[in-house]
Structures are given as structure tokens and as C-alpha cells.
Design a protein around this motif. Structure first.
Motif, PDB file in Angstrom:
ATOM      1  N   LEU A  54       0.779  -1.650   0.068  1.00 49.99           N
ATOM      2  CA  LEU A  54      -0.337   0.099  -0.064  1.00 49.99           C
ATOM      3  C   LEU A  54       1.063   1.064  -0.190  1.00 49.99           C
ATOM      4  CD1 LEU A  54      -2.571  -1.020   2.250  1.00 49.99           C
ATOM      5  CD2 LEU A  54      -2.865  -1.335   0.390  1.00 49.99           C
ATOM      6  N   PRO A  55       0.832   2.516  -0.665  1.00 48.74           N
ATOM      7  CA  PRO A  55       1.464   3.319  -0.394  1.00 48.74           C
ATOM      8  C   PRO A  55       1.121   3.939   0.938  1.00 48.74           C
ATOM      9  CG  PRO A  55      -0.690   4.071  -1.626  1.00 48.74           C
ATOM     10  CD  PRO A  55      -0.749   2.451  -1.059  1.00 48.74           C
ATOM     11  N   LEU A  56       1.964   4.542   1.533  1.00 51.40           N
ATOM     12  CA  LEU A  56       1.411   4.584   2.890  1.00 51.40           C
ATOM     13  C   LEU A  56       1.056   5.611   3.548  1.00 51.40           C
ATOM     14  CD1 LEU A  56       2.518   4.209   5.852  1.00 51.40           C
ATOM     15  CD2 LEU A  56       4.674   4.957   5.866  1.00 51.40           C
ATOM     16  N   ASP A  57       1.561   7.094   2.379  1.00 50.12           N
ATOM     17  CA  ASP A  57       0.602   8.243   2.513  1.00 50.12           C
ATOM     18  C   ASP A  57      -0.478   8.263   2.716  1.00 50.12           C
ATOM     19  OD1 ASP A  57       3.037   9.105   2.911  1.00 50.12           O
ATOM     20  OD2 ASP A  57       3.672  10.345   1.516  1.00 50.12           O
ATOM     21  N   ARG A  58      -1.413   7.930   1.866  1.00 52.05           N
ATOM     22  CA  ARG A  58      -2.729   7.839   1.090  1.00 52.05           C
ATOM     23  C   ARG A  58      -3.254   7.092   2.004  1.00 52.05           C
ATOM     24  NH1 ARG A  58      -2.479   7.173  -5.066  1.00 52.05           N
ATOM     25  NH2 ARG A  58      -1.047   6.074  -4.866  1.00 52.05           N
TER      26      ARG A  58
ATOM     27  N   GLY B 298      -5.950   8.711   4.539  1.00 50.76           N
ATOM     28  CA  GLY B 298      -7.351   7.584   4.833  1.00 50.76           C
ATOM     29  C   GLY B 298      -8.216   7.069   6.248  1.00 50.76           C
ATOM     30  N   ILE B 299      -6.637   6.962   7.117  1.00 50.73           N
ATOM     31  CA  ILE B 299      -7.278   6.209   8.429  1.00 50.73           C
ATOM     32  C   ILE B 299      -7.561   7.866   8.791  1.00 50.73           C
ATOM     33  CG2 ILE B 299      -6.149   5.799  10.217  1.00 50.73           C
ATOM     34  CD1 ILE B 299      -3.858   4.198   8.845  1.00 50.73           C
ATOM     35  N   LEU B 300      -7.106   8.795   8.912  1.00 56.54           N
ATOM     36  CA  LEU B 300      -7.528  10.488   9.722  1.00 56.54           C
ATOM     37  C   LEU B 300      -8.328  10.257   8.671  1.00 56.54           C
ATOM     38  CD1 LEU B 300      -3.643  11.951  10.020  1.00 56.54           C
ATOM     39  CD2 LEU B 300      -5.019  10.777  11.076  1.00 56.54           C
ATOM     40  N   GLN B 301      -9.148  10.165   8.236  1.00 53.26           N
ATOM     41  CA  GLN B 301     -10.541  10.944   7.726  1.00 53.26           C
ATOM     42  C   GLN B 301     -11.974   9.380   8.345  1.00 53.26           C
ATOM     43  OE1 GLN B 301     -10.286  11.138   3.441  1.00 53.26           O
ATOM     44  NE2 GLN B 301      -9.151  12.184   3.137  1.00 53.26           N
TER      45      GLN B 301
ATOM     46  N   ARG C  56      -5.026  -3.599  10.326  1.00 55.57           N
ATOM     47  CA  ARG C  56      -4.623  -3.416  11.453  1.00 55.57           C
ATOM     48  C   ARG C  56      -3.432  -2.336  12.005  1.00 55.57           C
ATOM     49  NH1 ARG C  56      -5.071  -8.388  13.471  1.00 55.57           N
ATOM     50  NH2 ARG C  56      -5.854  -9.995  11.809  1.00 55.57           N
ATOM     51  N   LEU C  57      -3.324  -1.381  10.598  1.00 54.96           N
ATOM     52  CA  LEU C  57      -2.484  -0.444  10.727  1.00 54.96           C
ATOM     53  C   LEU C  57      -3.193   0.531  10.898  1.00 54.96           C
ATOM     54  CD1 LEU C  57      -0.085   1.706   9.963  1.00 54.96           C
ATOM     55  CD2 LEU C  57      -0.879   1.585   7.914  1.00 54.96           C
ATOM     56  N   GLU C  58      -4.761   0.951  10.645  1.00 57.34           N
ATOM     57  CA  GLU C  58      -5.210   1.882  10.899  1.00 57.34           C
ATOM     58  C   GLU C  58      -6.104   1.541  13.189  1.00 57.34           C
ATOM     59  OE1 GLU C  58     -10.384   3.186   9.774  1.00 57.34           O
ATOM     60  OE2 GLU C  58      -9.091   1.772   8.577  1.00 57.34           O
ATOM     61  N   ARG C  59      -5.632   0.379  13.471  1.00 58.39           N
ATOM     62  CA  ARG C  59      -5.545   0.931  14.950  1.00 58.39           C
ATOM     63  C   ARG C  59      -4.728   0.752  15.086  1.00 58.39           C
ATOM     64  NH1 ARG C  59      -9.662  -0.006  19.162  1.00 58.39           N
ATOM     65  NH2 ARG C  59      -9.827  -2.183  19.546  1.00 58.39           N
ATOM     66  N   ILE C  60      -3.769   0.164  14.928  1.00 60.59           N
ATOM     67  CA  ILE C  60      -2.356   1.135  15.722  1.00 60.59           C
ATOM     68  C   ILE C  60      -2.670   2.519  15.553  1.00 60.59           C
ATOM     69  CG2 ILE C  60       0.369   1.586  14.947  1.00 60.59           C
ATOM     70  CD1 ILE C  60       0.009  -1.726  14.266  1.00 60.59           C
ATOM     71  N   VAL C  61      -2.374   3.471  14.627  1.00 61.06           N
ATOM     72  CA  VAL C  61      -2.465   5.022  14.398  1.00 61.06           C
ATOM     73  C   VAL C  61      -3.544   5.256  14.868  1.00 61.06           C
ATOM     74  CG1 VAL C  61      -2.534   6.339  12.578  1.00 61.06           C
ATOM     75  CG2 VAL C  61      -0.765   5.146  12.261  1.00 61.06           C
TER      76      VAL C  61
ATOM     77  N   GLN D 197      -0.532  -4.965  17.576  1.00 56.85           N
ATOM     78  CA  GLN D 197      -0.371  -5.357  16.280  1.00 56.85           C
ATOM     79  C   GLN D 197       0.476  -4.943  15.468  1.00 56.85           C
ATOM     80  OE1 GLN D 197      -3.749  -6.547  15.134  1.00 56.85           O
ATOM     81  NE2 GLN D 197      -5.260  -5.889  16.712  1.00 56.85           N
ATOM     82  N   ALA D 198       1.140  -4.191  16.448  1.00 58.89           N
ATOM     83  CA  ALA D 198       2.409  -3.761  15.137  1.00 58.89           C
ATOM     84  C   ALA D 198       3.377  -4.859  15.217  1.00 58.89           C
ATOM     85  CB  ALA D 198       3.141  -2.985  16.123  1.00 58.89           C
TER      86      ALA D 198
END
Length: 436
Positions: free
Chosen positions: A295-299, A303-306, A338-343, A409-410
């Protein structure tokens, strides 16, 4: 003079610190070598002294016998037969103690083994003169020196063999202790099924085997207790889930009012806690399986923040400020959910325990979340996050599960989470993801 003293003190200090930097293997080898060296030196000195005393006794007896023979011949013939004994009357090189003893009417001997020409003297009075004989001992002194050389050589061989044997013995002991230490570190990292006894020889009854047995017993007890705690947490969360679902449904049916809002808020908090407990239980049981994709990390972070609906601005370092359709995003291999859960957990923790503004920065394959509050407690930075333990002094300010879930999760997705405090204040959590 002062400079010499300082150098001597520095050399002495380094010598004292040297044993502290040696491993147990070399300490034991050095101790055995030193012990054998002490024994070898003691035995060598005893042998040297015994041989020297034997040489001295034999030399004195020989000199006395020669003196008697020369005196008898002198009384019979009136002349001194020198031969190979250097017999003489009033010899000019006669040692002064021997000359004085003869003038006192005594027969005596004098042994000189330290001079350039070792010899033994014997003298006695003859009338008003001193009759003496001298026997050279060069050959016997050479033999004594040769014996000393052999003692030194064999002593060095014995010390060397002792050092090698001590190193071999200490190497085995050190290897076993290092195995025990490595197993203890594995247990501290969470590998509760690690045991020392699996690699230890059967039938051992020494101190190392006792240590291994004690560590294995401790690990087994710790494993049983932690597994019981994990089962209890999972069972409690699972049992609470069904009535909470009904309670949540009933709360939604209540008429709109301030008490209804309070009930719904508390039911929602309790439901979130239950879900967190179930997630922790799954992480403890290693039941989580990631769905990895590139996945592209920036986008992805945008998306997670939105989706989280958090008023947090995504910042980027200067080298990553390129915008537009041609911007090259950094690709990472991760699980988006899982990345969304971490952030999200890191942001929620920063907002709950830190202070605004909360900044999320993407730099390469890393995502950092920073607040401007008091920072992480020193206990948390030292020991890591612990469930149901927070940095807030007030009760009700968190469960301590947010950071625990984030780190768990990390680990599932192969990421690393580093916690630190910024130099100018605030807590910083950096998530480093594997590249795509």
C-alpha cells in the motif's frame, strides 16, 4: 616525578579494572593458572633449597676431609701438598671470617656460592699460622642452575596445561550459563515455553543443573499463571459481550434525554472496553493472522485520519512535500485494518494523555504521532506499556490497553513501535513498517 606517579596510578587502576572486563571463562582459567603457578613456584623453591643445602653439606664435608688429609701430610713432611685443593698456609684470599675463626683456634668452613668463582673453604690453625684448602664448586653450581632451568620449564608446562584445562572446563560452564541466560531472556520476551532442560544433559546433579531446574520451574509456573490470566480475561470479555449487546440495544430504545445520553455513553465505553479485552486476548493467544498487501503509506494514513474523524493534521518532512498526481508515495507491506488500529490508538492516547496539537508525520516507511503534553512516564519508557496501568493520576482516564493493543498489532504485521519523549516536550510514538 608527578607525571611518573600519575602514570603508575593509571596503570594500577587499569590493572584493577582488567578482571572486571574478563568473562567467567577467562577468570576461571586465569585463577587455575595462577594457583598452579603458585604451587609450581613453591615446589621449585623447595627443590632448589633442598638441592642447594645438599650441595653445601657435601662440599663442607669434602673440604673438611681434604683439610684433615693436608694437615696430616704437613705434620709428616713439613710441607703443604696443594694438588687440586689449593691448600696453602696463610692464603692471601682466605675469607676474613674464616681467618678470624682459625686464629681463635677453631676449625671451620666457609661456603661461597654467589661469587664469580664459587668455592668452599676449610681452615684450621697450625701453630701461629692458618692452614686452608679451597675446593671449586663451578660444576655443582652449574648443575644447580641447570636444575633451576628445568624446574622453570616444567613449571611453565604445568601452568600452561592447567590454563588450557581450566579454559576447557570454564568454557563448558560458561556455555551452559549463557544458555540459561539466553533462555531467561527468551522467557522475558514472552516465549513462555522456552526451557533450559531441553538442552541440558540428563542426570546432571551440579549447581548449573540446579539453576536450570529452578529457571524451568519458574518459567512453567509463570506460564501457567499467565495462561490462566489470559483465559480469565478472554472468558470475562466473552461473557460480557452478549449482555452488553442487549444493553446497548435497550439503551438505543430509550427516549431522548440527558440521562439517556449518559447511559448510552457509559454503555458504549463498556462495550469498547470489552472489545479491547477480546482483542488483547486474541493477541496473547497469537490467534491474529494479518492480511498483508502493498500500500502507499501517505494516502493510507490520510484515509485513516479521514475515517477516524480526528482533527489531526498530517504533516510531512521537507523532502516529502512534493504534491500532485506525480507524487511518488512510499510503498509498504502491511495490513490496512491493523495499521489503522495502531495509528488510531496512538492518536487517541496522545489526545487523552497529552496536549494539542497532535501531529502525525509520514517519513519514508515510518509514521510518527506526537503531542505537546508532559510526555511518557519514565516507568513506561523503561518497562513498556502495561494493561490497566496509565500515566494519568486520575481514575477513569484510560485503561492502559491502547498502547498494549498498538504494540501487539504492530508485532502481528511485522512493524516496530518506538516510544520516546521529544527534547522540547511531548510524547513521540514512531511506527516503522516493512517496505514493500
Amino acid at each position: 616525578m608527578r607525571a611518573v606517579r600519575r602514570r603508575c596510578r593509571a596503570l594500577l587502576a587499569r590493572t584493577r579494572r582488567l578482571p572486571q572486563g574478563l568473562s567467567l571463562r577467562w577468570k576461571i582459567a586465569a585463577l587455575l593458572a595462577a594457583g598452579c603457578a603458585l604451587v609450581a613456584v613453591t615446589i621449585g623453591l623447595l627443590i632448589h633449597q633442598s638441592r642447594a643445602a645438599q650441595i653445601a653439606s657435601t662440599a663442607r664435608e669434602s673440604a673438611t676431609a681434604q683439610l684433615i688429609r693436608v694437615r696430616q701430610l704437613y705434620e709428616l713432611t713439613g710441607r703443604v701438598d696443594q694438588g687440586d685443593t689449593e691448600a696453602a698456609l696463610d692464603h692471601p684470599d682466605l675469607p676474613e671470617p674464616l681467618r678470624k675463626s682459625a686464629h681463635d683456634g677453631k676449625r671451620s668452613t666457609f661456603l661461597d656460592l654467589d661469587g664469580p668463582h664459587p668455592a668452599v673453604w676449610a681452615a684450621r690453625p697450625v701453630g701461629d699460622r692458618v692452614l686452608s684448602v679451597r675446593l671449586p664448586l663451578d660444576t655443582r653450581v652449574d648443575e644447580l642452575q641447570e636444575l633451576d632451568g628445568q624446574l622453570v620449564a616444567w613449571g611453565a608446562v604445568v601452568v600452561g596445561l592447567a590454563a588450557l584445562g581450566g579454559a576447557g572446563l570454564a568454557s563448558r560452564l560458561s556455555r551452559e550459563l549463557r544458555t540459561a541466560a539466553a533462555t531467561a531472556r527468551r522467557i522475558s520476551r514472552g516465549e513462555l515455553d522456552a526451557r533450559i532442560g531441553q538442552s541440558a544433559p540428563v542426570g546432571r546433579q551440579d549447581e548449573v543443573a540446579e539453576l536450570a531446574c529452578a529457571v524451568d520451574t519458574m518459567a512453567a509456573s509463570l506460564q501457567r499463571r499467565l495462561e490462566a490470566e489470559q483465559r480469565f480475561t478472554a472468558d470475562v470479555a466473552h461473557e460480557l459481550r452478549t449482555p452488553l449487546t442487549g444493553l446497548h440495544t435497550a439503551a438505543e430504545l430509550l427516549p431522548p434525554s440527558r440521562p439517556t445520553e449518559l447511559v448510552r455513553d457509559r454503555v458504549s465505553a463498556l462495550r469498547t472496553l470489552t472489545e479491547d479485552l477480546l482483542e488483547v486476548a486474541r493477541l496473547d493467544a497469537n490467534a491474529e493472522k494479518p492480511h498483508l498487501e502493498v500500500l502507499p503509506l501517505d494516502r493510507t494514513v490520510e484515509g485513516i485520519l479521514q475515517r477516524c474523524g480526528l482533527a489531526v493534521e498530517l504533516a510531512q518532512p521537507e523532502r516529502a512535500l512534493a504534491t500532485g498526481p506525480g507524487r511518488a508515495d512510499t510503498l509498504v507491506r502491511t495490513d490496512a485494518r491493523r495499521l489503522e488500529r495502531i495509528v488510531a490508538n496512538l492518536i487517541a492516547n496522545a489526545r487523552r494523555h497529552g496536549a494539542e496539537p497532535v501531529e502525525v508525520t509520514v517519513d519514508g516507511t515510518s509514521v510518527s504521532v506526537r503531542d505537546h503534553g508532559p510526555g511518557f512516564p519514565e516507568r513506561l519508557l523503561k518497562d513498556g506499556p502495561q494493561r490497566f496501568v496509565t500515566g494519568a493520576e486520575e481514575r477513569g482516564q484510560g485503561t492502559g490497553l491502547g498502547l498494549t493493543i498498538a504494540l501487539g498489532q504492530a508485532q502481528v504485521i511485522g512493524a516496530q513501535v518506538a516510544l520516546r519523549n521529544a527534547e522540547d516536550g511531548g510524547a513521540v510514538a514512531v511506527v516503522t513498517l516493512p517496505g514493500g
